[in-house]
Design an enzyme around this catalytic site. Structure first.
Site, PDB file in Angstrom:
ATOM      1  N   ASP A 172       0.812  -0.984   0.154  1.00 32.59           N
ATOM      2  CA  ASP A 172      -0.025   0.064   0.034  1.00 32.59           C
ATOM      3  C   ASP A 172       0.665   0.964  -0.276  1.00 32.59           C
ATOM      4  O   ASP A 172       0.431   2.593  -0.051  1.00 32.59           O
ATOM      5  CB  ASP A 172      -0.596  -0.229   1.327  1.00 32.59           C
ATOM      6  CG  ASP A 172      -0.293   0.063   2.192  1.00 32.59           C
ATOM      7  OD1 ASP A 172       0.838   0.278   2.451  1.00 32.59           O
ATOM      8  OD2 ASP A 172      -1.309   0.397   3.890  1.00 32.59           O
ATOM      9  N   TYR A 262      10.666   4.603   2.051  1.00 33.88           N
ATOM     10  CA  TYR A 262      11.502   3.524   3.078  1.00 33.88           C
ATOM     11  C   TYR A 262      12.434   3.246   2.363  1.00 33.88           C
ATOM     12  O   TYR A 262      13.584   2.953   3.692  1.00 33.88           O
ATOM     13  CB  TYR A 262      11.272   1.746   2.577  1.00 33.88           C
ATOM     14  CG  TYR A 262       9.573   1.727   3.944  1.00 33.88           C
ATOM     15  CD1 TYR A 262      10.213   1.026   4.528  1.00 33.88           C
ATOM     16  CD2 TYR A 262       8.377   1.816   3.176  1.00 33.88           C
ATOM     17  CE1 TYR A 262       8.766   0.530   5.681  1.00 33.88           C
ATOM     18  CE2 TYR A 262       7.856   1.738   3.725  1.00 33.88           C
ATOM     19  CZ  TYR A 262       7.578   0.602   5.047  1.00 33.88           C
ATOM     20  OH  TYR A 262       6.240   0.473   6.314  1.00 33.88           O
TER      21      TYR A 262
HETATM   22  P1  NAD Z   1      -1.592  -7.903  13.124  1.00 33.92           P
HETATM   23  O1  NAD Z   1      -0.678  -8.328  14.413  1.00 33.92           O
HETATM   24  O2  NAD Z   1      -3.041  -7.307  14.229  1.00 33.92           O
HETATM   25  O3  NAD Z   1      -2.242  -8.976  13.265  1.00 33.92           O
HETATM   26  C1  NAD Z   1      -1.838 -10.024  11.878  1.00 33.92           C
HETATM   27  C2  NAD Z   1      -2.843 -10.955  12.501  1.00 33.92           C
HETATM   28  O4  NAD Z   1      -2.301 -12.611  11.835  1.00 33.92           O
HETATM   29  C3  NAD Z   1      -2.502 -11.428  14.030  1.00 33.92           C
HETATM   30  O5  NAD Z   1      -4.422 -11.702  14.163  1.00 33.92           O
HETATM   31  C4  NAD Z   1      -2.539 -13.399  13.971  1.00 33.92           C
HETATM   32  O6  NAD Z   1      -2.727 -14.320  14.845  1.00 33.92           O
HETATM   33  C5  NAD Z   1      -2.617 -13.571  12.819  1.00 33.92           C
HETATM   34  N1  NAD Z   1      -1.620 -14.883  12.349  1.00 33.92           N
HETATM   35  C6  NAD Z   1      -0.338 -14.950  12.365  1.00 33.92           C
HETATM   36  N2  NAD Z   1       0.531 -16.262  11.638  1.00 33.92           N
HETATM   37  C7  NAD Z   1      -1.019 -16.709  11.466  1.00 33.92           C
HETATM   38  C8  NAD Z   1      -1.044 -17.408  10.891  1.00 33.92           C
HETATM   39  N3  NAD Z   1       0.302 -18.289  10.110  1.00 33.92           N
HETATM   40  N4  NAD Z   1      -2.329 -18.262  10.158  1.00 33.92           N
HETATM   41  C9  NAD Z   1      -3.252 -17.197   9.833  1.00 33.92           C
HETATM   42  N5  NAD Z   1      -2.926 -16.651  10.558  1.00 33.92           N
HETATM   43  C10 NAD Z   1      -2.044 -15.513  11.708  1.00 33.92           C
HETATM   44  O7  NAD Z   1      -1.003  -6.854  12.422  1.00 33.92           O
HETATM   45  P2  NAD Z   1      -0.822  -6.302  10.878  1.00 33.92           P
HETATM   46  O8  NAD Z   1      -0.484  -4.669  12.150  1.00 33.92           O
HETATM   47  O9  NAD Z   1      -2.471  -5.323  11.042  1.00 33.92           O
HETATM   48  O10 NAD Z   1      -0.857  -6.253   9.884  1.00 33.92           O
HETATM   49  C11 NAD Z   1      -1.135  -7.754   9.434  1.00 33.92           C
HETATM   50  C12 NAD Z   1       0.178  -7.534   8.468  1.00 33.92           C
HETATM   51  O11 NAD Z   1      -0.036  -7.073   7.168  1.00 33.92           O
HETATM   52  C13 NAD Z   1       1.624  -7.613   8.324  1.00 33.92           C
HETATM   53  O12 NAD Z   1       2.067  -8.882   8.138  1.00 33.92           O
HETATM   54  C14 NAD Z   1       1.968  -5.814   8.128  1.00 33.92           C
HETATM   55  O13 NAD Z   1       2.981  -6.158   8.177  1.00 33.92           O
HETATM   56  C15 NAD Z   1       1.368  -6.407   6.489  1.00 33.92           C
HETATM   57  N6  NAD Z   1       0.380  -4.990   6.503  1.00 33.92           N
HETATM   58  C16 NAD Z   1       1.381  -5.294   4.890  1.00 33.92           C
HETATM   59  C17 NAD Z   1       1.080  -4.040   3.936  1.00 33.92           C
HETATM   60  C18 NAD Z   1       1.351  -3.825   2.682  1.00 33.92           C
HETATM   61  O14 NAD Z   1       1.894  -2.522   1.966  1.00 33.92           O
HETATM   62  N7  NAD Z   1       2.041  -5.180   1.625  1.00 33.92           N
HETATM   63  C19 NAD Z   1       0.119  -2.981   4.916  1.00 33.92           C
HETATM   64  C20 NAD Z   1      -0.121  -2.772   6.138  1.00 33.92           C
HETATM   65  C21 NAD Z   1      -0.261  -3.924   7.043  1.00 33.92           C
HETATM   66  C1  G6P Z   2       3.123   0.935   5.540  1.00 41.27           C
HETATM   67  C2  G6P Z   2       3.702  -0.358   4.335  1.00 41.27           C
HETATM   68  C3  G6P Z   2       3.445  -1.740   4.954  1.00 41.27           C
HETATM   69  C4  G6P Z   2       3.326  -1.930   6.525  1.00 41.27           C
HETATM   70  C5  G6P Z   2       2.849  -0.532   7.367  1.00 41.27           C
HETATM   71  C6  G6P Z   2       3.659  -0.091   8.130  1.00 41.27           C
HETATM   72  O1  G6P Z   2       1.412   0.301   5.542  1.00 41.27           O
HETATM   73  O2  G6P Z   2       3.787  -0.478   3.231  1.00 41.27           O
HETATM   74  O3  G6P Z   2       4.026  -2.818   4.021  1.00 41.27           O
HETATM   75  O4  G6P Z   2       3.521  -2.909   6.930  1.00 41.27           O
HETATM   76  O5  G6P Z   2       3.530   0.749   6.338  1.00 41.27           O
HETATM   77  O6  G6P Z   2       2.850   0.521   9.177  1.00 41.27           O
HETATM   78  P1  G6P Z   2       2.307   0.388  10.726  1.00 41.27           P
HETATM   79  O7  G6P Z   2       1.960   1.314  11.219  1.00 41.27           O
HETATM   80  O8  G6P Z   2       2.396  -1.175  11.546  1.00 41.27           O
HETATM   81  O9  G6P Z   2       4.489   1.001  12.049  1.00 41.27           O
HETATM   82 MN    MN Z   3       3.849  -2.168   2.367  1.00 42.55          MN
END
Ligand code: NAD
Ligand code: G6P
Ligand code: MN
Length: 439
Positions: A172, A262
């Site tokens: 994102d 980043y």
């Molecule tokens: P969070 O810890 O609140 O939620 C993650 C959930 O995943 C938890 O409920 C956990 O129990 C579950 N989980 C862990 N291992 C698992 C498995 N093997 N099978 C099923 N469920 C499992 O985390 P968050 O801060 O909400 O972020 C979630 C993910 O999204 C992270 O990897 C974060 O880096 C990613 N993220 C990516 C982007 C992006 O741009 N690519 C943006 C925002 C968040």
């Molecule tokens: C951005 C990135 C994600 C990352 C997030 C972290 O959205 O693209 O890959 O997981 O920032 O945000 P946080 O609020 O969890 O530090």
């Molecule tokens: Mn990202």
């Protein structure tokens, strides 16, 4: 023609982002109709907090959509068209270690960059493979839209280990930065812009930005960024505020392009470490901020039995995930940045690298848009970083201590091999419940 209705599983149902994505999906039923929505997580207790509130929200906003919560893979992944995957293996407790261990050595401690990102990658690979395998077992036709981090390493792992899987990796951050660019020059939406961009995930540059008539918008955006970075005066979180401001220093390194935020961790690592509180890192802020707020609001909704007056908002920033699902569902050929195998799209860069570039997305997946040759500055940086990402995946597959040590040593964030080894040995100890045993 009646629109087909889709069945979606959100994997990582207990994520802090889940309520926002559920509301976003429900707000977009006219564009992307749902018949079924499931939450799947491997932590029932955590997921239930979020799921009980989501159940109320779904009943209020779209009672016709069937809503299920489960920790059972068969139930979670049967009869679905899309998996939206945002798992965090090891949760925030492990994110905190990813951040704090490198910082002890004055090295960047970050979720996706440097040693912390490497550690998280080693945990995430088996987690993402597991849910991908469940999806393929129970719904072989489905697509996984993955934004679980560290996306670069996860994408390389699935390229190597599941080359035929229907998984699309997306981030994102470019979308978020593009929204800021649009705002900076007075456009209503980032969708008024067509962009060219290349790089790796969390490691890329915009090279061209035009309006729909083809007029060049880049000079105006650069002019803004030179002064304000990507700060458009609307982000309330101090640490992100800093990130958006310092983007101007990153931009100054190449006056022709616009950088992903980043890159600051690689270009200005020492300054970043210097102003980080080693005892209170981003994981602490998120646990005390987003996690607390979302979970207490979910509890409040459940106690009240209604979501009326809730401050849980549709995660509009995540609308790109709905766009991606729509692009596949309706063959829209929307142009989106995805993390895909290079295969010549960047002409002078490694064929098998997972790069972030614009693609046209349709029913059969994506078609990458060629970016031509890239300059030496970016190419040099990207080669170093892609080596890190590939070494991590090789280390995971071969259970190789040496390759993981090489990965840390190659990372621009780590000053030398001795510090790399010290950090690695601490990370191994901290991750013993998650990583394969290395030898
Ligand atoms: P969070 O810890 O609140 O939620 C993650 C959930 O995943 C938890 O409920 C956990 O129990 C579950 N989980 C862990 N291992 C698992 C498995 N093997 N099978 C099923 N469920 C499992 O985390 P968050 O801060 O909400 O972020 C979630 C993910 O999204 C992270 O990897 C974060 O880096 C990613 N993220 C990516 C982007 C992006 O741009 N690519 C943006 C925002 C968040
Ligand atoms: C951005 C990135 C994600 C990352 C997030 C972290 O959205 O693209 O890959 O997981 O920032 O945000 P946080 O609020 O969890 O530090
Ligand atoms: Mn990202």
């Amino acid at each position: 023609m009646r629109m087909k209705k889709f069945s979606v599983t959100i994997a990582g149902g207990g994520s802090t982002y889940t309520p926002g994505i559920v509301k976003l999906l429900l707000n977009n039923l006219d564009k992307f109709p749902l018949r079924q929505l499931k939450l799947y997580d491997n932590d029932k207790e955590r997921q239930d907090i979020v799921a009980d509130a989501c159940e109320i929200i779904v009943k209020e906003m779209a009672p016709e959509v069937s809503f299920t919560t489960t920790t059972d893979p068969e139930e979670g992944f049967s009869d679905i068209d899309f998996v939206m995957a945002h798992i965090r293996v090891g949760k925030y407790a492990m994110r905190e270690k990813d951040e704090k261990i490198p910082l002890k050595y004055d090295v960047i401690g970050q979720e996706t960059c440097g040693p912390g990102g490497i550690a998280y990658g080693m945990r995430s690979i088996p987690g993402v493979l597991e849910i991908l395998d469940y999806m393929e077992k129970y719904s072989p036709e489905a697509w996984m839209l993955n934004y679980s981090n560290p996306a670069a390493i996860v994408a390389e792992a699935t390229r190597k280990l599941r080359p035929n899987s229907k998984i699309l990796n997306i981030c994102d951050m470019p979308v978020g930065i593009e929204s800021r660019m649009a705002k900076a020059i007075g456009l209503k939406s980032r969708k008024e812009m067509d962009v060219r961009y290349y790089g790796l995930n969390h490691f890329g540059w915009w090279t061209d930005i035009r309006d729909k008539e083809g007029n060049d918008l880049k000079p105006r955006i650069i002019e803004y960024v030179k002064e304000h970075g990507y700060d458009v005066g609307d982000h309330h979180d101090a640490s992100w505020q800093h990130t958006f401001q310092i983007a101007k220093d990153v931009q100054a390194l190449d006056s022709e392009t616009l950088p992903n935020t980043y890159l600051k961790y690689y270009m200005y690592g020492d300054q970043e470490v210097a102003h980080t509180d080693k005892n209170y890192t981003r994981a602490n802020m998120v646990m005390e901020g987003r996690e607390k707020n979302v979970f207490s609001e979910c509890n409040r909704i459940v106690e009240a039995g209604t979501s009326e007056g809730t401050n849980l908002k549709a995660g509009d920033h995540a609308s790109y995930i709905v766009d991606l699902a729509r692009a596949i569902a309706y063959n829209t050929h929307e142009r989106m940045l995805l993390i895909v195998e290079n295969k010549g799209a960047i002409n002078n860069f490694e064929e098998t690298a997972m790069v972030e570039i614009p693609c046209l997305v349709g029913a059969n997946g994506y078609e990458p848009l060629a970016q031509g040759n890239i300059p030496r500055f970016q190419k040099g940086l990207m080669e170093q970083q892609v080596a890190v990402e590939k070494l991590v995946v090789e280390a995971y597959i071969e259970k190789s201590y040496q390759k993981l040590l090489q990965a840390l040593t190659v990372s621009k964030t780590v000053p030398n091999a001795e510090i790399a080894k010290q950090i690695l040995d601490e990370l191994i100890e901290a991750n013993k419940d998650f990583w394969p045993e290395l030898h």
